[in-house]
Write a protein that holds these residues in place. Structure first.
Motif, PDB file in Angstrom:
ATOM      1  N   ASP A 341      53.891  45.120  46.625  1.00  0.00           N
ATOM      2  CA  ASP A 341      54.145  43.683  46.504  1.00  0.00           C
ATOM      3  C   ASP A 341      53.461  43.120  45.258  1.00  0.00           C
ATOM      4  OD1 ASP A 341      53.266  40.700  47.244  1.00  0.00           O
ATOM      5  OD2 ASP A 341      55.094  41.194  48.348  1.00  0.00           O
ATOM      6  N   GLY A 342      54.041  42.049  44.713  1.00  0.00           N
ATOM      7  CA  GLY A 342      53.444  41.403  43.546  1.00  0.00           C
ATOM      8  C   GLY A 342      52.072  40.840  43.843  1.00  0.00           C
ATOM      9  N   GLY A 343      51.865  40.357  45.065  1.00  0.00           N
ATOM     10  CA  GLY A 343      50.551  39.845  45.443  1.00  0.00           C
ATOM     11  C   GLY A 343      49.500  40.934  45.454  1.00  0.00           C
ATOM     12  N   HIS A 344      49.901  42.134  45.838  1.00  0.00           N
ATOM     13  CA  HIS A 344      48.992  43.278  45.815  1.00  0.00           C
ATOM     14  C   HIS A 344      48.584  43.591  44.384  1.00  0.00           C
ATOM     15  CE1 HIS A 344      47.965  47.590  45.670  1.00  0.00           C
ATOM     16  NE2 HIS A 344      47.433  47.378  46.865  1.00  0.00           N
ATOM     17  N   ARG A 345      49.549  43.562  43.465  1.00  0.00           N
ATOM     18  CA  ARG A 345      49.242  43.853  42.060  1.00  0.00           C
ATOM     19  C   ARG A 345      48.315  42.799  41.471  1.00  0.00           C
ATOM     20  NH1 ARG A 345      54.647  45.495  42.420  1.00  0.00           N
ATOM     21  NH2 ARG A 345      55.444  43.487  41.682  1.00  0.00           N
ATOM     22  N   ALA A 346      48.517  41.533  41.828  1.00  0.00           N
ATOM     23  CA  ALA A 346      47.635  40.475  41.334  1.00  0.00           C
ATOM     24  C   ALA A 346      46.220  40.658  41.866  1.00  0.00           C
ATOM     25  CB  ALA A 346      48.181  39.111  41.729  1.00  0.00           C
ATOM     26  N   TRP A 347      46.119  41.021  43.137  1.00  0.00           N
ATOM     27  CA  TRP A 347      44.798  41.257  43.733  1.00  0.00           C
ATOM     28  C   TRP A 347      44.084  42.424  43.063  1.00  0.00           C
ATOM     29  CZ3 TRP A 347      43.899  45.803  46.709  1.00  0.00           C
ATOM     30  CH2 TRP A 347      42.605  45.895  47.234  1.00  0.00           C
ATOM     31  N   THR A 348      44.803  43.526  42.826  1.00  0.00           N
ATOM     32  CA  THR A 348      44.152  44.670  42.196  1.00  0.00           C
ATOM     33  C   THR A 348      43.677  44.329  40.797  1.00  0.00           C
ATOM     34  OG1 THR A 348      46.297  45.538  41.442  1.00  0.00           O
ATOM     35  CG2 THR A 348      45.422  46.400  43.521  1.00  0.00           C
ATOM     36  N   GLY A 349      44.418  43.491  40.092  1.00  0.00           N
ATOM     37  CA  GLY A 349      43.996  43.104  38.746  1.00  0.00           C
ATOM     38  C   GLY A 349      42.656  42.412  38.755  1.00  0.00           C
ATOM     39  N   TYR A 350      42.492  41.439  39.648  1.00  0.00           N
ATOM     40  CA  TYR A 350      41.213  40.730  39.734  1.00  0.00           C
ATOM     41  C   TYR A 350      40.125  41.635  40.285  1.00  0.00           C
ATOM     42  CZ  TYR A 350      37.578  37.575  41.357  1.00  0.00           C
ATOM     43  OH  TYR A 350      36.366  36.989  41.586  1.00  0.00           O
ATOM     44  N   SER A 351      40.442  42.383  41.319  1.00  0.00           N
ATOM     45  CA  SER A 351      39.423  43.181  41.985  1.00  0.00           C
ATOM     46  C   SER A 351      38.899  44.301  41.082  1.00  0.00           C
ATOM     47  CB  SER A 351      39.970  43.773  43.289  1.00  0.00           C
ATOM     48  OG  SER A 351      40.287  42.743  44.201  1.00  0.00           O
ATOM     49  N   TYR A 352      39.759  44.849  40.241  1.00  0.00           N
ATOM     50  CA  TYR A 352      39.297  45.893  39.334  1.00  0.00           C
ATOM     51  C   TYR A 352      38.274  45.339  38.342  1.00  0.00           C
ATOM     52  CZ  TYR A 352      39.532  50.200  36.586  1.00  0.00           C
ATOM     53  OH  TYR A 352      39.225  51.377  35.953  1.00  0.00           O
ATOM     54  N   GLU A 353      38.424  44.061  37.990  1.00  0.00           N
ATOM     55  CA  GLU A 353      37.408  43.415  37.156  1.00  0.00           C
ATOM     56  C   GLU A 353      36.054  43.436  37.858  1.00  0.00           C
ATOM     57  OE1 GLU A 353      38.564  39.483  36.035  1.00  0.00           O
ATOM     58  OE2 GLU A 353      40.599  40.095  35.509  1.00  0.00           O
ATOM     59  N   GLN A 354      36.054  43.154  39.153  1.00  0.00           N
ATOM     60  CA  GLN A 354      34.796  43.137  39.900  1.00  0.00           C
ATOM     61  C   GLN A 354      34.218  44.545  40.052  1.00  0.00           C
ATOM     62  OE1 GLN A 354      33.382  40.205  40.453  1.00  0.00           O
ATOM     63  NE2 GLN A 354      35.220  39.436  39.436  1.00  0.00           N
ATOM     64  N   VAL A 355      35.103  45.539  40.188  1.00  0.00           N
ATOM     65  CA  VAL A 355      34.619  46.922  40.217  1.00  0.00           C
ATOM     66  C   VAL A 355      33.938  47.254  38.894  1.00  0.00           C
ATOM     67  CG1 VAL A 355      35.300  49.353  40.356  1.00  0.00           C
ATOM     68  CG2 VAL A 355      36.346  47.674  41.890  1.00  0.00           C
ATOM     69  N   ALA A 356      34.546  46.849  37.790  1.00  0.00           N
ATOM     70  CA  ALA A 356      33.947  47.100  36.473  1.00  0.00           C
ATOM     71  C   ALA A 356      32.598  46.409  36.351  1.00  0.00           C
ATOM     72  CB  ALA A 356      34.904  46.629  35.375  1.00  0.00           C
TER      73      ALA A 356
END
Length: 470
Positions: A341-356
Motif C-alpha cells: 500500500d502507498g501508506g506503507h511506503r510513506a511510513w517506511t520512508g519516515y521510519s527509515y529516517e528514524q532508524v538512521a
C-alpha cells in the motif's frame, strides 16, 4: 537465553564489581528494554538480597512485600517492619550476619516503591550514607523503568543522594546488529531488509522481539501481535506511558501531536496541536519524554535554543499511532495485506529516517569520522520557494557538512535527472540560507546502494543497510 550484546554495559559492571570499594549503582532505561534480565543474568541471581517493587500499590503493600523478601533470605517468620527505616535496619542486620565476601543487593523497580509520604528515599539515603557507604564489601544496585524519576530523584538530587551514587548505567534499546544476534539465537530467520522493517515497528526492544514466533514470517508475526484480538502488543501503548509517568495523558498528547509532523514541531506548535497549557508542567512533560528517549530536541544550523524543534523518535509509538490505534481487529491479516500500500511506503520512508538517526555511530564509522565531533539535526528552509527539507545533517568539526538523503528502497536507488537537480538545489539553498563556509557533501543513506549512472556522481558517499549492522 544468554546475554545478547551489552558488551559496554558488561565492562562497566565488571569495573564496579572489581573496584574494591562500596558501589551505589543506578540502572535505568525504558520499560521492556532488558534491564532486569541483564542484571539477573550477569550475577546469575547470586544476590545477598533482591526485591522488586510492585506497580500501582500503596506503601502498606510495598512494605508487606519487602518484608516477604527479607523473610526469604533471613528465615525470620516473625519479622515485620512497619516503616522503611525499620525495613532497612532489618536489611542491615542481615548483611552484618552474612559473613565475608562481596554482598550484592538488588532493588528492582525502585520508583514504584516511592509512594507519596512513604519516606522510602530518606530511609534508603540513611541506610547508605550512615552505614553501607563505609563498607567496601557492599554493591547496592537499584533499577527502574521510570527514567525521569530516576534522573530527578536519584541522579540529580541535590540533597541526600548528592554525590552518593557512584555509578549510573543507561540501558538502551538494541542496535540492529544486536537484533540480528537475538534473531539468530532464537532461531528466527529474517533477511536484513526484514530486520530493518521489524526495527521500524518494535525498535530495539528485546521484550517485543521475544514475542515473535520462529515458525512465522515477519508480517504474520506483526498481525498476530498487533492486529488480532488479544494480540500481546495491542494494549502496550497505554501500559508503556502510564507505567513511566504519573498523569500520562499529557505525555501521550505530546507524542500524538508530534506523530503527524515528520520534521518535528516547535514548543509553541506542540502546545497548539496538543491543546495543553503552557507552564512548568508542560516543560516537565517535554523533559521527561526526552529523558526517556521518546522524543529528541534539536536546534538547526545557526539556530538558538529557543528555536529548538522536537521530534518523535520512538519507533513503536509512531507505529502504534499510525496503524494500530484506529485499526480494529478481524480475521483479515491486516499487515500482510498492507505491505504494498502507498501508506506503507510513506511510513517506511519516515521510519527509515528514524532508524538512521538511531545508528549515527554506524554512519559516522562508514564515513570514517568516528572520532570527529559532530552535531546531527534535520533542516528545512525558511526563505526559499519551493521549500527545501533535508532529512539528516551531520555538521562536522572538520569543516565538512554531510547533507544526508535517506531513501528506503526495495532495490538499488537510482538518481534520475530531475532528482539530481533537486539534490543540487538543496545543497545550494542550504549554503545560501546558512551562509556556511563548510564543504557540503551529499550522502545517500539507502538500503541496497546506488545505481551507477551519469547522475550518481552528485553523491559523495553512500551508506547502505549493511553499514547500519556494523
Amino acid at each position: 537465553m544468554r546475554i545478547i550484546g551489552r558488551e559496554d554495559e558488561i565492562r562497566e559492571l565488571d569495573g564496579y564489581m572489581s573496584s574494591g570499594k562500596p558501589e551505589f549503582l543506578v540502572i535505568y532505561g525504558r520499560r521492556r528494554v532488558g534491564k532486569t534480565f541483564l542484571i539477573r543474568e550477569y550475577f546469575k541471581d547470586d544476590f545477598l538480597f533482591a526485591h522488586t517493587g510492585l506497580a500501582n500499590t500503596n506503601t502498606e503493600v510495598q512494605l508487606k512485600e519487602f518484608n516477604k523478601s527479607l523473610r526469604r533470605v533471613r528465615g525470620d517468620e516473625h519479622m515485620d517492619a512497619a516503616t522503611w527505616l525499620d525495613a532497612f535496619d532489618y536489611l542491615r542486620e542481615h548483611i552484618e550476619q552474612s559473613g565475608r565476601g562481596t554482598k550484592v543487593l538488588f532493588i528492582d523497580e525502585l520508583p514504584w516503591m516511592d509512594r507519596q509520604k512513604s519516606l522510602l528515599l530518606p530511609a534508603l539515603e540513611h541506610f547508605w550514607n550512615s552505614w553501607a557507604s563505609a563498607r567496601d564489601d557492599i554493591k547496592l544496585i537499584v533499577c527502574g523503568s521510570a527514567t525521569s524519576w530516576v534522573i530527578t530523584r536519584l541522579l540529580q538530587d541535590k540533597k541526600g543522594f548528592y554525590g552518593r551514587v557512584t555509578g549510573r548505567l543507561l540501558i538502551k534499546p538494541f542496535a540492529l546488529k544486536d537484533c540480528e544476534s537475538y534473531y539468530r539465537e532464537a532461531g528466527i530467520v529474517l533477511s536484513r531488509y526484514q530486520m530493518i522493517e521489524s526495527y521500524m515497528i518494535f525498535g530495539g526492544i528485546p521484550y517485543y522481539l521475544s514475542l515473535m514466533r520462529k515458525d512465522l514470517g515477519l508480517a504474520q508475526n506483526v498481525d498476530r501481535l498487533c492486529f488480532r484480538e488479544g494480540g500481546a502488543i495491542r494494549g502496550e501503548y497505554e501500559l508503556l506511558y502510564r507505567s513511566l509517568f504519573k498523569n500520562a495523558d499529557g505525555h501521550m498528547a505530546v507524542v500524538e501531536a508530534l506523530a503527524g509532523k515528520r520534521a518535528g514541531l516547535s514548543r509553541d506548535d506542540i502546545l497548539k496541536n496538543s491543546k495543553l497549557s503552557d507552564g512548568g508542567g508542560f516543560t516537565r512533560i517535554l523533559r521527561e519524554l526526552e529523558q526517556c528517549g521518546f522524543i529528541r530536541r534539536y536546534t538547526g544550523y545557526g539556530k538558538k535554543n529557543r528555536d529548538a524543534l522536537y521530534q518523535l523518535t520512538d519507533h513503536f509509538t509512531f507505529f502504534y499511532l499510525r496503524f494500530i490505534k484506529d485499526t480494529g481487529v478481524g480475521d483479515i491479516p491486516f499487515w500482510s495485506a498492507y505491505t504494498d500500500d502507498g501508506g506503507h511506503r510513506a511510513w517506511t520512508g519516515y521510519s527509515y529516517e528514524q532508524v538512521a538517526l538511531a545508528h549515527i555511530d554506524q554512519i559516522k564509522r562508514k564515513l570514517q569520522i568516528g572520532g570527529v565531533l559532530t552535531r546531527q539535526y534535520s533542516w528545512r528552509s525558511r526563505k526559499s520557494q519551493p521549500g527545501v527539507q533535508i532529512d539528516l545533517v551531520i555538521d562536522r568539526n572538520d569543516g565538512v557538512i554531510n547533507l544526508c538523503e535517506i531513501k528506503y528502497s526495495r532495490d538499488e536507488f537510482e538518481i534520475d535527472e530531475a532528482y539530481g537537480r533537486q539534490l543540487q538545489r538543496r545543497a545550494e539553498v542550504f549554503r545560501r540560507e546558512t551562509n556556511t563556509k563548510a564543504a557540503l557533501h551529499t550522502t545517500l543513506v539507502t538500503t541496497y546502494g546506488l545505481v551507477k549512472n551519469e547522475y550518481s556522481s552528485i553523491v559523495q558517499s553512500v551508506i547502505t543497510m549493511e553499514d547500519l549492522f556494523s
